[in-house]
Design an enzyme around this catalytic site. Sequence first.
Site, mmCIF file in Angstrom:
data_model
loop_
_atom_site.group_PDB
_atom_site.id
_atom_site.type_symbol
_atom_site.label_atom_id
_atom_site.label_comp_id
_atom_site.label_asym_id
_atom_site.label_seq_id
_atom_site.Cartn_x
_atom_site.Cartn_y
_atom_site.Cartn_z
ATOM 1 N N CYS A 116 59.172 72.355 -14.094
ATOM 2 C CA CYS A 116 58.681 72.583 -15.458
ATOM 3 C C CYS A 116 59.411 71.726 -16.477
ATOM 4 C CB CYS A 116 58.799 74.066 -15.820
ATOM 5 S SG CYS A 116 57.453 75.047 -15.140
ATOM 6 N N PHE A 117 60.312 70.857 -16.027
ATOM 7 C CA PHE A 117 60.940 69.817 -16.845
ATOM 8 C C PHE A 117 61.668 70.372 -18.068
ATOM 9 C CE2 PHE A 117 56.704 68.565 -15.251
ATOM 10 C CZ PHE A 117 57.152 68.032 -14.064
ATOM 11 N N CYS A 118 62.372 71.477 -17.850
ATOM 12 C CA CYS A 118 63.193 72.103 -18.891
ATOM 13 C C CYS A 118 62.367 72.565 -20.086
ATOM 14 C CB CYS A 118 64.320 71.176 -19.337
ATOM 15 S SG CYS A 118 65.410 70.701 -17.983
ATOM 16 N N ALA A 119 61.106 72.868 -19.857
ATOM 17 C CA ALA A 119 60.227 73.370 -20.911
ATOM 18 C C ALA A 119 59.355 74.496 -20.344
ATOM 19 C CB ALA A 119 59.374 72.234 -21.457
ATOM 20 N N PRO A 120 59.989 75.640 -19.976
ATOM 21 C CA PRO A 120 59.225 76.684 -19.294
ATOM 22 C C PRO A 120 58.057 77.241 -20.107
ATOM 23 C CG PRO A 120 61.424 77.465 -19.864
ATOM 24 C CD PRO A 120 61.392 75.999 -20.153
#
Length: 198
Positions: A116-120
């Site tokens: 989620c690329f540090c953007a949940p």
Amino acid sequence: IMPSLVGSEMCIRDRAVVARHARALGAELRARLRALTHHGGARAVVLYEEGGVGAAGGPRAQDGSASADAPRDGERARAPTVAFNVLGADGKYISAAEVVRLAAGARPPLQLRAGCFCAPGACQRALGLSDAAILAALAAGHVCGDDHDISPTDGAPLGAVRASVGSWSTWEDVEALVTFVHATFVACLLYTSPSPRD
């Protein structure tokens, strides 16, 4: 003219050239991935565009709606990062972690990210996941970036694959990624989507 101003002007102009180059590659990558289909015409890739598949309670990508994958005005203005998931010929999502693992072993090796690329929150919205689905995944032991990124309850993805392009990226890089996805997941009739928690 002061030399420092000349250097700054050139740097700004060069950044603009790099940005146009990266946006053009990103647009080409999106278009080429969007065009991949399995035998019979079923799509092979789900793209997550700005606004997301499930934004504002919209339809999930899995239902075949055009909301996530339809070309939009201003395609070239988008960021040069492409988030996507791969669908098997059976219509099931393939683990993003599996796609990244196989891409790293491809020739040439491809550097992708999964999760989620540090953007949940943005990821949840883009994937169209409810709060209940997130809580169920967490209760089942899922953590962002692990190998268990397909929901055991409904087969929905809990993350995505990310490909980023930039100043050093080339048209050949785009071709290599599209060729990899096609050869590994579309043309290869031997690859089947593993069941969750395999």
